[in-house]
Design a protein around this motif. Structure first.
Motif, PDB file in Angstrom:
ATOM      1  N   ALA A  63       0.736  -1.392   0.048  1.00 38.47           N
ATOM      2  CA  ALA A  63      -0.103   0.067   0.076  1.00 38.47           C
ATOM      3  C   ALA A  63       1.022   1.327   0.180  1.00 38.47           C
ATOM      4  CB  ALA A  63      -0.738   0.078   1.329  1.00 38.47           C
ATOM      5  N   PHE A  64       1.984   1.339   0.755  1.00 38.62           N
ATOM      6  CA  PHE A  64       2.792   2.421   1.020  1.00 38.62           C
ATOM      7  C   PHE A  64       4.031   2.380   0.140  1.00 38.62           C
ATOM      8  CE2 PHE A  64       0.015   2.161   4.776  1.00 38.62           C
ATOM      9  CZ  PHE A  64      -0.728   3.391   4.596  1.00 38.62           C
ATOM     10  N   GLY A  65       4.408   1.328  -0.419  1.00 37.75           N
ATOM     11  CA  GLY A  65       5.601   1.466  -1.148  1.00 37.75           C
ATOM     12  C   GLY A  65       6.968   1.448  -0.340  1.00 37.75           C
ATOM     13  N   PHE A  66       7.252   0.971   0.825  1.00 44.36           N
ATOM     14  CA  PHE A  66       8.381   1.307   1.845  1.00 44.36           C
ATOM     15  C   PHE A  66       9.439   0.448   0.988  1.00 44.36           C
ATOM     16  CE2 PHE A  66       5.098   1.384   5.154  1.00 44.36           C
ATOM     17  CZ  PHE A  66       4.900   2.665   5.265  1.00 44.36           C
ATOM     18  N   TYR A  67       9.274  -0.573   0.701  1.00 42.45           N
ATOM     19  CA  TYR A  67      10.484  -1.545   0.076  1.00 42.45           C
ATOM     20  C   TYR A  67      10.177  -2.036  -1.173  1.00 42.45           C
ATOM     21  CZ  TYR A  67      12.328  -1.148   4.907  1.00 42.45           C
ATOM     22  OH  TYR A  67      12.601  -0.790   6.110  1.00 42.45           O
ATOM     23  N   ALA A  68      11.105  -1.921  -2.119  1.00 48.59           N
ATOM     24  CA  ALA A  68      10.816  -2.321  -3.514  1.00 48.59           C
ATOM     25  C   ALA A  68      11.184  -4.088  -3.972  1.00 48.59           C
ATOM     26  CB  ALA A  68      11.454  -1.584  -4.605  1.00 48.59           C
ATOM     27  N   SER A  69      11.946  -4.489  -3.062  1.00 48.02           N
ATOM     28  CA  SER A  69      12.348  -5.930  -3.147  1.00 48.02           C
ATOM     29  C   SER A  69      12.960  -6.417  -2.097  1.00 48.02           C
ATOM     30  CB  SER A  69      13.686  -5.792  -4.045  1.00 48.02           C
ATOM     31  OG  SER A  69      14.710  -5.231  -3.776  1.00 48.02           O
ATOM     32  N   ALA A 167       5.574   4.296  -6.798  1.00 46.47           N
ATOM     33  CA  ALA A 167       4.515   4.662  -5.859  1.00 46.47           C
ATOM     34  C   ALA A 167       3.931   5.974  -6.130  1.00 46.47           C
ATOM     35  CB  ALA A 167       5.079   4.654  -4.422  1.00 46.47           C
ATOM     36  N   LEU A 168       4.775   6.969  -6.719  1.00 47.85           N
ATOM     37  CA  LEU A 168       4.392   8.265  -7.031  1.00 47.85           C
ATOM     38  C   LEU A 168       3.309   8.154  -8.383  1.00 47.85           C
ATOM     39  CD1 LEU A 168       7.840   9.945  -7.273  1.00 47.85           C
ATOM     40  CD2 LEU A 168       5.851  10.377  -5.443  1.00 47.85           C
ATOM     41  N   VAL A 169       3.442   7.042  -8.961  1.00 45.31           N
ATOM     42  CA  VAL A 169       2.596   6.853 -10.008  1.00 45.31           C
ATOM     43  C   VAL A 169       1.139   6.166  -9.930  1.00 45.31           C
ATOM     44  CG1 VAL A 169       2.650   5.828 -12.439  1.00 45.31           C
ATOM     45  CG2 VAL A 169       4.650   6.943 -12.102  1.00 45.31           C
ATOM     46  N   ASP A 170       1.556   4.848  -9.144  1.00 48.92           N
ATOM     47  CA  ASP A 170       0.455   3.968  -8.800  1.00 48.92           C
ATOM     48  C   ASP A 170      -0.223   4.308  -7.636  1.00 48.92           C
ATOM     49  OD1 ASP A 170       1.118   2.799 -11.155  1.00 48.92           O
ATOM     50  OD2 ASP A 170       2.319   1.229 -10.279  1.00 48.92           O
ATOM     51  N   LYS A 171       0.340   4.782  -6.359  1.00 50.57           N
ATOM     52  CA  LYS A 171      -0.294   4.947  -5.194  1.00 50.57           C
ATOM     53  C   LYS A 171      -0.551   6.401  -4.830  1.00 50.57           C
ATOM     54  CE  LYS A 171       0.831   0.825  -4.203  1.00 50.57           C
ATOM     55  NZ  LYS A 171      -0.176  -0.267  -4.172  1.00 50.57           N
ATOM     56  N   LEU A 172      -0.070   7.302  -5.246  1.00 46.49           N
ATOM     57  CA  LEU A 172      -0.216   8.713  -4.976  1.00 46.49           C
ATOM     58  C   LEU A 172      -0.733   9.347  -6.115  1.00 46.49           C
ATOM     59  CD1 LEU A 172       2.884   9.817  -3.185  1.00 46.49           C
ATOM     60  CD2 LEU A 172       0.551   9.411  -2.164  1.00 46.49           C
ATOM     61  N   PRO A 189      -0.745  22.615 -18.065  1.00 50.92           N
ATOM     62  CA  PRO A 189      -0.187  21.220 -18.215  1.00 50.92           C
ATOM     63  C   PRO A 189       1.374  21.563 -17.758  1.00 50.92           C
ATOM     64  CG  PRO A 189      -1.290  21.991 -20.117  1.00 50.92           C
ATOM     65  CD  PRO A 189      -1.396  23.341 -19.169  1.00 50.92           C
ATOM     66  N   MET A 190       1.779  20.429 -17.068  1.00 56.22           N
ATOM     67  CA  MET A 190       3.138  20.359 -16.753  1.00 56.22           C
ATOM     68  C   MET A 190       3.993  19.152 -16.835  1.00 56.22           C
ATOM     69  SD  MET A 190       3.393  22.409 -13.043  1.00 56.22           S
ATOM     70  CE  MET A 190       2.669  21.399 -12.159  1.00 56.22           C
ATOM     71  N   VAL A 191       5.063  19.090 -17.119  1.00 55.17           N
ATOM     72  CA  VAL A 191       5.800  17.686 -16.935  1.00 55.17           C
ATOM     73  C   VAL A 191       6.147  17.525 -15.703  1.00 55.17           C
ATOM     74  CG1 VAL A 191       8.247  16.821 -18.081  1.00 55.17           C
ATOM     75  CG2 VAL A 191       6.659  18.110 -19.455  1.00 55.17           C
ATOM     76  N   LEU A 192       6.073  16.305 -15.263  1.00 52.22           N
ATOM     77  CA  LEU A 192       6.295  15.634 -13.985  1.00 52.22           C
ATOM     78  C   LEU A 192       7.855  14.859 -13.933  1.00 52.22           C
ATOM     79  CD1 LEU A 192       3.083  15.001 -12.096  1.00 52.22           C
ATOM     80  CD2 LEU A 192       4.125  17.290 -12.456  1.00 52.22           C
ATOM     81  N   VAL A 193       8.636  15.084 -13.243  1.00 49.24           N
ATOM     82  CA  VAL A 193       9.728  14.210 -13.257  1.00 49.24           C
ATOM     83  C   VAL A 193       9.637  13.461 -11.935  1.00 49.24           C
ATOM     84  CG1 VAL A 193      12.089  13.928 -13.660  1.00 49.24           C
ATOM     85  CG2 VAL A 193      11.142  15.620 -14.894  1.00 49.24           C
ATOM     86  N   MET A 194       9.555  12.122 -11.873  1.00 50.13           N
ATOM     87  CA  MET A 194       9.133  11.535 -10.667  1.00 50.13           C
ATOM     88  C   MET A 194      10.225  10.509 -10.197  1.00 50.13           C
ATOM     89  SD  MET A 194       5.091  10.773 -11.371  1.00 50.13           S
ATOM     90  CE  MET A 194       5.528  10.413 -12.994  1.00 50.13           C
ATOM     91  N   LEU A 195      10.791  10.499  -9.044  1.00 47.41           N
ATOM     92  CA  LEU A 195      11.978   9.699  -8.531  1.00 47.41           C
ATOM     93  C   LEU A 195      12.003   9.736  -7.121  1.00 47.41           C
ATOM     94  CD1 LEU A 195      15.322  11.351  -9.388  1.00 47.41           C
ATOM     95  CD2 LEU A 195      13.382  12.357  -9.607  1.00 47.41           C
TER      96      LEU A 195
END
Length: 375
Positions: A63-69, A167-172, A189-195
């Protein structure tokens, strides 16, 4: 099976259910007063509780994306970024390489000119040599013929620590929210750079140029904008760029906007803190450099250095957030400056979690949009 796989969650739940049923079924047989029966009861109880906690932990992580693997969870993700030359496969050889692209879910169409597009990219810092993956949201207008010569404002979006960019894409839901707000005329309209700000995993560098270590601040202040500018039609002027993040990403967003107002015209911190911590995840960030340590303290910065010409937004909740009093104090301190502008979102209640940030993101993007230009 990966840590974030639904199969892992289902398996953990099945094991918990089997152990619970087994405990109820076998309990009468383990009712004797001998060491074997007592050991059996203790073992079943411990195994059942462990399975239940594991199921809850895996569900919370999804749900919160704390760890990826699994490697990320157990601290085994220690490899530094490696520069990969994609030119042999037909790439441009530039600092940003597009790996894949996808439509924005729920945006009303699979064609980029109607629903926008999300591109997964690899970014390589020419100055810092930091390599990190990211996601770039391009609004529908970016692909429409009438806007083919237009540049767009850009916003860097950061996770907390450890966090995942996905998580920025799928959860937030940053891309979908931005697309809907722009469609309804509530933001440009804006470009978002998510990391994620963790550009040297697993270390939490707090967006600091660590002496003898990762130059995280320089990456976000110089390398990242340069890489995006070289690949996308985004504005080159300082007023074209903003930055937003939650938790650790919120602290980074505020600090980068205050340290580099010539790069970021606005910075928004969702549930931020205001001073870089020192703990086992960060290590020694400052190497006894008192000036570096002071500049990582936003309280010190406001008190001892000239006020930066930038706009800041901070968020908190009266109930549920530990930063509430600090946020009110920070607002008051910024108000005492002559150049820095401050805004806030204060909820009546809300925890340090995705649900709270989803409530704040639409207003935050609108605020950011109103402070950026497209040139």
């Amino acid at each position: 099976m990966g840590l974030t796989s639904n199969k892992v969650l289902v398996l953990a739940i099945m094991i918990a259910v089997v152990l619970f049923v087994g405990t109820v079924w076998l309990w009468p047989q383990l009712a004797r007063q001998n060491w074997r029966a007592v050991s059996g009861r203790v073992g079943l109880l411990l195994a059942t509780q462990l399975a239940l906690f594991s199921s809850l932990g895996i569900a919370a992580n999804q749900a919160f994306g704390f760890y990826a693997s699994w490697a990320d969870l157990f601290g085994k993700e220690t490899d530094q970024g490696v520069v990969i030359d994609h030119s042999a496969q037909g790439g441009t050889g530039g600092p940003l390489q597009v790996v894949s692209s996808a439509s924005v879910k729920g945006a009303g169409g699979s064609r980029p000119e109607t629903g926008g597009q999300i591109q997964k990219v690899d970014i390589i810092g020419r100055k810092t040599h930091i390599a990190t993956p990211a996601y770039v949201y391009l609004p529908p207008e970016y692909f429409q013929p009438q806007y083919r010569t237009r540049t767009f404002p850009a916003a860097v979006v950061l996770t907390g620590y450890p966090g995942t960019a996905q998580a920025l894409v799928d959860k937030l839901n940053y891309p979908r929210t931005a697309q809907q707000l722009a469609k309804n005329g509530r933001m440009q309209p804006m470009v978002l750079v998510m990391l994620r700000p963790t550009v040297a995993p697993p270390r939490d560098t707090e967006c600091v140029d660590v002496p003898g270590g990762p130059q995280s601040e320089s990456f976000f202040a110089k390398d990242l904008p340069d890489a995006v500018l070289a690949h996308y039609r985004v504005g080159k002027r300082p007023g074209s760029w903003g930055i937003v993040g939650d938790s650790t990403g919120g602290y980074c967003a505020l600090k980068l906007a205050m340290h580099h107002p010539g790069v970021y015209a606005a910075g928004a911190g969702l549930s931020p803190y205001y001073k870089a911590p020192i703990d086992p995840t960060t290590g020694d960030l400052f190497q006894s450099d008192r000036n570096l340590q002071n500049r990582a303290d936003l309280w010190w910065l406001l008190k001892h250095e000239p006020a930066p010409d930038t706009s800041l937004l901070v968020t908190s909740s009266k109930i549920g957030e530990h930063n509430y009093k600090d946020t009110l104090k920070f607002i008051q301190q910024v108000q005492g400056t002559n150049l820095t502008r401050i805004s806030s979102i204060i909820l009546d209640s809300g925890g340090h979690n995705f649900n709270t940030w989803r409530r704040e993101i639409p207003a935050t993007l609108q605020w950011l949009s109103g402070r950026l230009t497209d040139r």
